[in-house]
Scaffold this motif. Structure first.
Motif, PDB file in Angstrom:
ATOM      1  N   GLY A 121     110.080 -63.043 -44.312  1.00  8.70           N
ATOM      2  CA  GLY A 121     108.972 -62.148 -44.011  1.00  8.70           C
ATOM      3  C   GLY A 121     107.708 -62.531 -44.746  1.00  8.70           C
ATOM      4  O   GLY A 121     107.371 -63.703 -44.905  1.00  8.70           O
ATOM      5  N   GLU A 122     106.991 -61.520 -45.248  1.00 12.28           N
ATOM      6  CA  GLU A 122     105.696 -61.763 -45.885  1.00 12.28           C
ATOM      7  C   GLU A 122     105.819 -62.518 -47.204  1.00 12.28           C
ATOM      8  O   GLU A 122     104.839 -63.097 -47.687  1.00 12.28           O
ATOM      9  N   LYS A 123     107.002 -62.542 -47.793  1.00 12.09           N
ATOM     10  CA  LYS A 123     107.174 -63.301 -49.037  1.00 12.09           C
ATOM     11  C   LYS A 123     106.948 -64.793 -48.818  1.00 12.09           C
ATOM     12  O   LYS A 123     106.639 -65.527 -49.761  1.00 12.09           O
ATOM     13  N   ALA A 124     107.092 -65.239 -47.587  1.00 14.31           N
ATOM     14  CA  ALA A 124     106.953 -66.663 -47.275  1.00 14.31           C
ATOM     15  C   ALA A 124     105.517 -67.062 -46.950  1.00 14.31           C
ATOM     16  O   ALA A 124     105.255 -68.246 -46.713  1.00 14.31           O
ATOM     17  N   ILE A 125     104.589 -66.133 -46.944  1.00 13.79           N
ATOM     18  CA  ILE A 125     103.222 -66.434 -46.511  1.00 13.79           C
ATOM     19  C   ILE A 125     102.608 -67.623 -47.254  1.00 13.79           C
ATOM     20  O   ILE A 125     102.040 -68.519 -46.625  1.00 13.79           O
ATOM     21  N   PRO A 126     102.688 -67.701 -48.587  1.00 16.91           N
ATOM     22  CA  PRO A 126     102.111 -68.878 -49.257  1.00 16.91           C
ATOM     23  C   PRO A 126     102.729 -70.189 -48.793  1.00 16.91           C
ATOM     24  O   PRO A 126     102.000 -71.164 -48.543  1.00 16.91           O
ATOM     25  N   LEU A 127     104.047 -70.239 -48.646  1.00 17.54           N
ATOM     26  CA  LEU A 127     104.689 -71.472 -48.179  1.00 17.54           C
ATOM     27  C   LEU A 127     104.291 -71.797 -46.744  1.00 17.54           C
ATOM     28  O   LEU A 127     104.079 -72.963 -46.397  1.00 17.54           O
ATOM     29  N   LEU A 128     104.180 -70.782 -45.902  1.00 22.64           N
ATOM     30  CA  LEU A 128     103.777 -71.003 -44.516  1.00 22.64           C
ATOM     31  C   LEU A 128     102.350 -71.539 -44.447  1.00 22.64           C
ATOM     32  O   LEU A 128     102.044 -72.439 -43.666  1.00 22.64           O
ATOM     33  N   ALA A 129     101.475 -70.980 -45.282  1.00 23.56           N
ATOM     34  CA  ALA A 129     100.084 -71.432 -45.300  1.00 23.56           C
ATOM     35  C   ALA A 129      99.984 -72.863 -45.822  1.00 23.56           C
ATOM     36  O   ALA A 129      99.190 -73.664 -45.325  1.00 23.56           O
ATOM     37  N   LEU A 130     100.782 -73.188 -46.830  1.00 17.67           N
ATOM     38  CA  LEU A 130     100.793 -74.556 -47.350  1.00 17.67           C
ATOM     39  C   LEU A 130     101.301 -75.532 -46.292  1.00 17.67           C
ATOM     40  O   LEU A 130     100.823 -76.672 -46.198  1.00 17.67           O
ATOM     41  N   ALA A 131     102.272 -75.098 -45.502  1.00 19.21           N
ATOM     42  CA  ALA A 131     102.768 -75.942 -44.404  1.00 19.21           C
ATOM     43  C   ALA A 131     101.658 -76.196 -43.389  1.00 19.21           C
ATOM     44  O   ALA A 131     101.481 -77.328 -42.918  1.00 19.21           O
ATOM     45  N   ASP A 132     100.899 -75.160 -43.037  1.00 19.97           N
ATOM     46  CA  ASP A 132      99.776 -75.340 -42.118  1.00 19.97           C
ATOM     47  C   ASP A 132      98.731 -76.286 -42.704  1.00 19.97           C
ATOM     48  O   ASP A 132      98.142 -77.100 -41.994  1.00 19.97           O
ATOM     49  N   PHE A 133      98.511 -76.166 -44.004  1.00 20.14           N
ATOM     50  CA  PHE A 133      97.514 -77.005 -44.666  1.00 20.14           C
ATOM     51  C   PHE A 133      97.849 -78.487 -44.543  1.00 20.14           C
ATOM     52  O   PHE A 133      96.955 -79.334 -44.453  1.00 20.14           O
ATOM     53  N   ILE A 134      99.122 -78.811 -44.515  1.00 17.68           N
ATOM     54  CA  ILE A 134      99.544 -80.214 -44.439  1.00 17.68           C
ATOM     55  C   ILE A 134      98.976 -80.907 -43.209  1.00 17.68           C
ATOM     56  O   ILE A 134      98.536 -82.054 -43.268  1.00 17.68           O
ATOM     57  N   THR A 135      98.956 -80.209 -42.083  1.00 16.11           N
ATOM     58  CA  THR A 135      98.463 -80.828 -40.852  1.00 16.11           C
ATOM     59  C   THR A 135      96.960 -80.641 -40.655  1.00 16.11           C
ATOM     60  O   THR A 135      96.374 -81.269 -39.779  1.00 16.11           O
ATOM     61  N   SER A 136      96.315 -79.804 -41.454  1.00 18.97           N
ATOM     62  CA  SER A 136      94.879 -79.560 -41.272  1.00 18.97           C
ATOM     63  C   SER A 136      94.037 -80.293 -42.312  1.00 18.97           C
ATOM     64  O   SER A 136      92.823 -80.338 -42.191  1.00 18.97           O
ATOM     65  N   ARG A 137      94.666 -80.864 -43.332  1.00 18.68           N
ATOM     66  CA  ARG A 137      93.904 -81.491 -44.421  1.00 18.68           C
ATOM     67  C   ARG A 137      93.151 -82.723 -43.911  1.00 18.68           C
ATOM     68  O   ARG A 137      93.515 -83.331 -42.912  1.00 18.68           O
ATOM     69  N   GLN A 138      92.113 -83.091 -44.672  1.00 18.49           N
ATOM     70  CA  GLN A 138      91.272 -84.223 -44.299  1.00 18.49           C
ATOM     71  C   GLN A 138      91.343 -85.372 -45.307  1.00 18.49           C
ATOM     72  O   GLN A 138      90.625 -86.355 -45.186  1.00 18.49           O
ATOM     73  N   ASN A 139      92.209 -85.216 -46.334  1.00 19.24           N
ATOM     74  CA  ASN A 139      92.418 -86.318 -47.290  1.00 19.24           C
ATOM     75  C   ASN A 139      93.766 -86.181 -47.955  1.00 19.24           C
ATOM     76  O   ASN A 139      94.494 -85.241 -47.673  1.00 19.24           O
TER      77      ASN A 139
END
Length: 423
Positions: free
Chosen positions: A405-423
């Motif tokens: 649930g919501e406890k995973a939000i930081p990990l989920l956001a970090l996962a999204d960041f992996i594909t959106s990063r520019q460096n």
């Protein structure tokens, strides 16, 4: 109401549209099967279409939040509250949109929310990945600075200078952030996880120092500054990496507090395996052996390289963070699958960035993969297919964490960041 909600959120956040369509498809099927409820199938379909259009049009307006609130006013008591839990979990599973994570509004409204909906709104609207990563990076930076002092007489000062040159060169500190996020998700604390977080960054830095050597990838720049061997020479650079690797294990053993000894031993053992011949080192060896082969390398070989050279330390970050935090063996298996998927996605995106970004943007030499005819996903699959593969891996990885649930939000956001990063 769910379709109207999607219409608004289409403007503000990334929502799993398939889940929302699934919810309302159920409504349509129910209407078709039970015409006695007053709606025909056609009428319900029209209502959904109008709701979707209205939500989309109003998504950017100031009144969107209040209209959204109207669709989620307090509902009558439910006979079996557990029945709505799956909807709640799926709604707040992916509350962020990379790379802009901050919510567009605070959902201030005079309307009364059910406790469940209020919690969901808070989870969806309050997490800011940039703030989270910055805070974790600052905490890790302080801990690393303390762990490796500028000097420690009577030991040679040059080795501490070389270590600090690479270790404190900045960076996203993604691996330490994953350690801490995983620990906190399963009930641990940042304090418990910090030694392991710093150890992961030490091992990662060791791998960069060695990877940049002329006998390996032969790179002159890393994180926007000259590589360790360009400043201190190859001999000191090699020894600086050796020292970081050794100190990482000592740091976990000596500084981890409030964690059972058997868990600390498990972390040290796992980290040793994933940073050695069965993990990071194995991936590096296979990568060097494949150099010059370019598109002639099989996809299975390339997956092995990426999963071990890069993915192994991301797996170590998530799994060992969770282990320190108190995760069960079953949870560790779930998090292992999550980490392996994001690890592979991370390196695929690295391949994409190397092929599309400048050296200034990357903070290191660009185009190196092509220059030495290295096997990459871009070379085997092309840019678009590589991006699609990374996106698919991230979606599958995030699905593994539904149960948290919501406890995973930081990990989920970090996962999204992996594909959106520019460096």
């Amino acid at each position: 109401f769910s379709i109207f909600r999607f219409g608004i959120h289409r403007k503000h956040t990334m929502v799993h549209t398939s889940e929302l369509y699934g919810i309302d498809t159920t409504m349509l099927i129910d209407a078709r099967a039970n015409p006695s409820n007053g709606f025909t199938y056609a009428a319900m379909a029209a209502l959904v279409a109008v709701s979707m259009l209205a939500g989309s049009i109003l998504g950017n307006s100031d009144v969107a939040s209040n209209l959204f609130a109207l669709t989620h006013v307090r509902a009558p008591a439910v006979a079996n509250p557990a029945m709505i839990q799956p909807m709640y979990n799926s709604r707040q599973r992916s509350p962020v949109s990379p790379p802009k994570i901050a919510a567009p509004s605070k959902f201030d409204s005079p309307f009364s929310f059910s406790p469940l909906r209020a919690t969901a709104l808070q989870a969806e609207g309050s997490f800011d990945l940039k703030t989270y990563i910055t805070a974790k990076a600052e905490a890790v930076e302080k801990a690393l600075d303390k762990a490796v002092p500028a000097e420690k007489p009577p030991h040679p000062k040059i080795i501490f200078d070389a270590i600090r040159h690479s270790l404190l060169a900045g960076g996203k500190r993604l691996r330490p952030a994953l350690v801490i996020a995983a620990a906190e998700m399963v009930g641990g604390t940042q304090e418990q996880a910090m030694p392991t977080a710093c150890a992961l960054e030490m091992i990662h830095t060791m791998s960069l120092i060695h990877d940049d050597l002329p006998s390996m990838d032969n790179d002159d720049f890393r994180r926007g500054r000259p590589t360790c061997h360009k400043v201190y020479g190859e001999d000191i650079a090699i020894l600086a990496g050796d020292a970081l690797l050794a100190q990482s294990f000592a740091l976990i053993a000596e500084e981890t507090k409030g964690v059972p000894a058997d868990r600390i031993l498990k972390v040290i053992s796992n980290l040793g395996t994933l940073s050695g011949a069965e993990g990071l080192v194995g991936g590096q060896v296979m990568d060097m052996q494949s150099e010059g082969l370019g598109g002639n390398v099989e996809l299975a070989t390339l997956e092995y390289i990426h999963a071990h050279k890069t993915g192994a330390l991301l797996e170590a970050a998530v799994v060992n963070g969770a282990c320190v935090g108190g995760a069960s063996d079953e949870e560790l298996e779930v998090l292992k699958r999550f980490a392996q998927k994001i690890g592979l996605a991370f390196q695929i995106i690295d391949d994409v960035l190397d092929a599309t970004m400048s050296g200034e943007q990357l903070g290191k030499t660009a185009g190196k993969d092509e220059a030495v005819s290295k096997a990459t996903y871009v070379k085997l699959l092309g840019l678009e297919k590589s991006r699609e593969t990374a996106d698919t891996l991230i979606r599958e990885a995030k699905a593994e964490l539904d149960v948290y649930g919501e406890k995973a939000i930081p990990l989920l956001a970090l996962a999204d960041f992996i594909t959106s990063r520019q460096n």
